[in-house]
Design a protein around this motif. Structure first.
Motif, PDB file in Angstrom:
ATOM      1  N   UNK A 249       0.814  -1.218   0.000  1.00  0.00           N
ATOM      2  CA  UNK A 249       0.000   0.000   0.000  1.00  0.00           C
ATOM      3  C   UNK A 249       0.848   1.268   0.000  1.00  0.00           C
ATOM      4  N   UNK A 250       2.002   1.244   0.674  1.00  0.00           N
ATOM      5  CA  UNK A 250       2.699   2.504   0.957  1.00  0.00           C
ATOM      6  C   UNK A 250       4.209   2.450   0.764  1.00  0.00           C
ATOM      7  N   UNK A 251       4.719   1.340   0.228  1.00  0.00           N
ATOM      8  CA  UNK A 251       6.160   1.225   0.007  1.00  0.00           C
ATOM      9  C   UNK A 251       6.519   1.551  -1.431  1.00  0.00           C
ATOM     10  N   UNK A 252       7.788   1.887  -1.649  1.00  0.00           N
ATOM     11  CA  UNK A 252       8.272   2.187  -3.011  1.00  0.00           C
ATOM     12  C   UNK A 252       9.292   1.122  -3.401  1.00  0.00           C
ATOM     13  N   UNK A 253       9.128   0.506  -4.571  1.00  0.00           N
ATOM     14  CA  UNK A 253      10.117  -0.452  -5.036  1.00  0.00           C
ATOM     15  C   UNK A 253       9.767  -1.874  -4.625  1.00  0.00           C
ATOM     16  N   UNK A 254      10.743  -2.759  -4.799  1.00  0.00           N
ATOM     17  CA  UNK A 254      10.481  -4.196  -4.638  1.00  0.00           C
ATOM     18  C   UNK A 254      10.294  -4.606  -3.177  1.00  0.00           C
ATOM     19  N   UNK A 255      10.930  -3.895  -2.247  1.00  0.00           N
ATOM     20  CA  UNK A 255      10.739  -4.209  -0.831  1.00  0.00           C
ATOM     21  C   UNK A 255      11.393  -5.490  -0.371  1.00  0.00           C
ATOM     22  N   UNK A 256      12.443  -5.944  -1.073  1.00  0.00           N
ATOM     23  CA  UNK A 256      13.087  -7.210  -0.707  1.00  0.00           C
ATOM     24  C   UNK A 256      13.729  -7.113   0.678  1.00  0.00           C
ATOM     25  N   UNK A 257      13.543  -8.178   1.485  1.00  0.00           N
ATOM     26  CA  UNK A 257      14.050  -8.173   2.865  1.00  0.00           C
ATOM     27  C   UNK A 257      15.020  -9.314   3.154  1.00  0.00           C
ATOM     28  N   UNK A 258      15.232 -10.234   2.201  1.00  0.00           N
ATOM     29  CA  UNK A 258      16.036 -11.421   2.489  1.00  0.00           C
ATOM     30  C   UNK A 258      16.819 -11.820   1.242  1.00  0.00           C
ATOM     31  N   UNK A 259      17.989 -12.302   1.341  1.00  0.00           N
ATOM     32  CA  UNK A 259      18.848 -12.509   2.499  1.00  0.00           C
ATOM     33  C   UNK A 259      20.306 -12.268   2.083  1.00  0.00           C
ATOM     34  N   UNK A 260      21.079 -11.673   2.964  1.00  0.00           N
ATOM     35  CA  UNK A 260      22.515 -11.531   2.740  1.00  0.00           C
ATOM     36  C   UNK A 260      23.213 -12.860   3.070  1.00  0.00           C
ATOM     37  N   UNK A 261      24.504 -12.962   2.696  1.00  0.00           N
ATOM     38  CA  UNK A 261      25.284 -14.167   2.998  1.00  0.00           C
ATOM     39  C   UNK A 261      25.383 -14.390   4.504  1.00  0.00           C
ATOM     40  N   UNK A 262      25.620 -15.644   4.872  1.00  0.00           N
ATOM     41  CA  UNK A 262      25.715 -16.000   6.289  1.00  0.00           C
ATOM     42  C   UNK A 262      26.835 -15.254   7.001  1.00  0.00           C
ATOM     43  N   UNK A 263      27.911 -14.901   6.264  1.00  0.00           N
ATOM     44  CA  UNK A 263      29.013 -14.169   6.927  1.00  0.00           C
ATOM     45  C   UNK A 263      28.809 -12.656   6.890  1.00  0.00           C
ATOM     46  N   UNK A 264      27.712 -12.201   6.251  1.00  0.00           N
ATOM     47  CA  UNK A 264      27.327 -10.779   6.183  1.00  0.00           C
ATOM     48  C   UNK A 264      28.361  -9.907   5.470  1.00  0.00           C
ATOM     49  N   UNK A 265      29.205 -10.530   4.652  1.00  0.00           N
ATOM     50  CA  UNK A 265      30.277  -9.771   3.996  1.00  0.00           C
ATOM     51  C   UNK A 265      30.123  -9.705   2.479  1.00  0.00           C
ATOM     52  N   UNK A 266      28.987 -10.174   1.942  1.00  0.00           N
ATOM     53  CA  UNK A 266      28.796 -10.062   0.493  1.00  0.00           C
ATOM     54  C   UNK A 266      28.893  -8.598   0.081  1.00  0.00           C
ATOM     55  N   UNK A 267      29.598  -8.357  -1.053  1.00  0.00           N
ATOM     56  CA  UNK A 267      29.859  -6.988  -1.494  1.00  0.00           C
ATOM     57  C   UNK A 267      28.598  -6.256  -1.879  1.00  0.00           C
ATOM     58  N   UNK A 268      27.859  -6.814  -2.836  1.00  0.00           N
ATOM     59  CA  UNK A 268      26.604  -6.206  -3.252  1.00  0.00           C
ATOM     60  C   UNK A 268      25.472  -6.876  -2.495  1.00  0.00           C
ATOM     61  N   UNK A 269      24.409  -6.114  -2.243  1.00  0.00           N
ATOM     62  CA  UNK A 269      23.266  -6.683  -1.526  1.00  0.00           C
ATOM     63  C   UNK A 269      22.680  -7.852  -2.319  1.00  0.00           C
ATOM     64  N   UNK A 270      22.331  -8.919  -1.612  1.00  0.00           N
ATOM     65  CA  UNK A 270      21.722 -10.099  -2.241  1.00  0.00           C
ATOM     66  C   UNK A 270      20.223 -10.195  -1.936  1.00  0.00           C
ATOM     67  N   UNK A 271      19.652  -9.148  -1.352  1.00  0.00           N
ATOM     68  CA  UNK A 271      18.226  -9.212  -1.000  1.00  0.00           C
ATOM     69  C   UNK A 271      17.397  -9.391  -2.272  1.00  0.00           C
ATOM     70  N   UNK A 272      16.619 -10.481  -2.316  1.00  0.00           N
ATOM     71  CA  UNK A 272      15.827 -10.724  -3.531  1.00  0.00           C
ATOM     72  C   UNK A 272      14.481 -11.384  -3.243  1.00  0.00           C
ATOM     73  N   UNK A 273      14.076 -11.386  -1.965  1.00  0.00           N
ATOM     74  CA  UNK A 273      12.783 -11.978  -1.597  1.00  0.00           C
ATOM     75  C   UNK A 273      12.093 -11.060  -0.585  1.00  0.00           C
ATOM     76  N   UNK A 274      10.783 -11.014  -0.656  1.00  0.00           N
ATOM     77  CA  UNK A 274      10.027 -10.218   0.310  1.00  0.00           C
ATOM     78  C   UNK A 274       9.267 -11.181   1.213  1.00  0.00           C
ATOM     79  N   UNK A 275       9.837 -11.424   2.399  1.00  0.00           N
ATOM     80  CA  UNK A 275       9.253 -12.419   3.320  1.00  0.00           C
ATOM     81  C   UNK A 275       8.999 -11.849   4.717  1.00  0.00           C
TER      82      UNK A 275
END
Length: 319
Positions: A249-275
């Protein structure tokens, strides 16, 4: 109620801090080594550093009510030296302390104690983990919690760890909140990702339980069910019961929330799912929704993402 009926909510999965998969797949004799490796990854993803960035994101948005998932309690006990104190990483306590440092005061309104396990590492230490979800309410907002209920799901996933059956207990909490003479309900949960049937059943337990109310109601949480319908039907089940989605209703864009790599060090964001969702029913009007912790500028000084999930903030109006 903030500005006459406007309330700001946040949901965020804080990330347990390690990929626990290797423990589930370990043979009995491999288990201590796997425990050591998982705990080392937890130390490397440095929650005491991540929590500073999480607190900063909270400070930027000042949510009235926050639903957190994976708000863990890790314990390390050096068994061969019983005189050493137990080392505690209490995500909730650490976050509240960090928030207090920057002048924000929240209190715990409800907590689910979920699955718990203690295992021996290859160094002969005991590593314990308690999974928790919690609801925090900001003090001095004119919000009064009049009821707080926490329950375990009846349907939980069984896994085998080192030849022993183990129940991954999950649950939900809700609070009923009074503000400006109105009462509304806020539910927080984290549904099972590894069993579709179990997850659907857990979602239905909420829909037939705390969400079955005439009160204005908000569901915060990591449902592990994709908004685009490619995964489990759980998200769709909430929608067909009348719940609306603040992002839609009120968000802009894809709104992906999940998930970065387990070590949290991936260079580019890997968020590609809205869960991860803020869902609402019975009278709310959505004003705004945005993600937190998803930008490169949100990373810690050692380049860790603040969590493997983005958080979400939703501002809603209760007429």
């Amino acid at each position: 109620m903030g500005m006459k009926g406007r309330i700001t909510f946040m949901t965020w999965n804080l990330y347990v801090g390690a990929d626990l998969g290797p423990i589930y797949t370990a043979e009995f004799n491999e288990l201590p080594q796997r425990v050591t490796e998982v705990f080392r990854q937890f130390l490397a993803t440095n929650f005491p550093e991540r929590v500073k960035e999480i607190a900063r994101q909270i400070a930027l948005n000042k949510p009235d009510i926050i639903g957190l998932q994976e708000a863990e309690l890790w314990l390390l006990q050096v068994m061969p030296v019983p005189s050493l104190p137990i080392v505690k990483y209490n995500f909730i306590k650490l976050l509240l302390k960090e928030l207090r440092k920057i002048g924000l005061h929240y209190e715990v309104a409800a907590t689910n104690d979920n699955a718990a396990a203690s295992l021996l590492s290859s160094e002969g230490n005991s590593v314990s983990l308690l999974d928790r979800n919690t609801i925090l309410v900001r003090k001095q907002t004119g919000l009064h919690v009049i009821q707080s209920i926490s329950e375990e799901f009846q349907e939980n996933l069984e896994v085998t760890i080192g030849g022993q059956l183990f129940l991954i207990v999950r649950g939900w909490s809700y609070i009923d909140v009074k503000a400006d003479g109105r009462v509304f309900r806020v539910i927080n949960t984290h549904l099972e990702p590894l069993s579709e049937g179990g997850q659907i059943a857990q979602g239905n337990e909420i829909l037939n339980g705390p969400a079955k109310t005439n009160l204005p109601v908000i569901v915060l949480g990591d449902l592990n069910s994709d908004a685009d319908g490619t995964g489990t039907p759980t998200y769709g089940n909430f929608r067909s019961e009348g719940f609306e989605d603040v992002w839609e209703e009120a968000g802009q864009g894809a709104g992906f929330t999940c998930c970065q790599d387990a070590d949290l060090l991936n260079g580019l964001s890997l968020l590609n799912r809205r869960i991860d969702f803020i869902l609402f029913n019975n009278g709310w009007m959505p004003i705004r929704a945005e993600l937190v912790g998803e930008d490169q500028s949100d990373r810690t000084p050692t380049a860790l993402w603040p969590s493997d999930h983005a958080g979400m903030v939703g501002i809603l109006f209760l007429p």
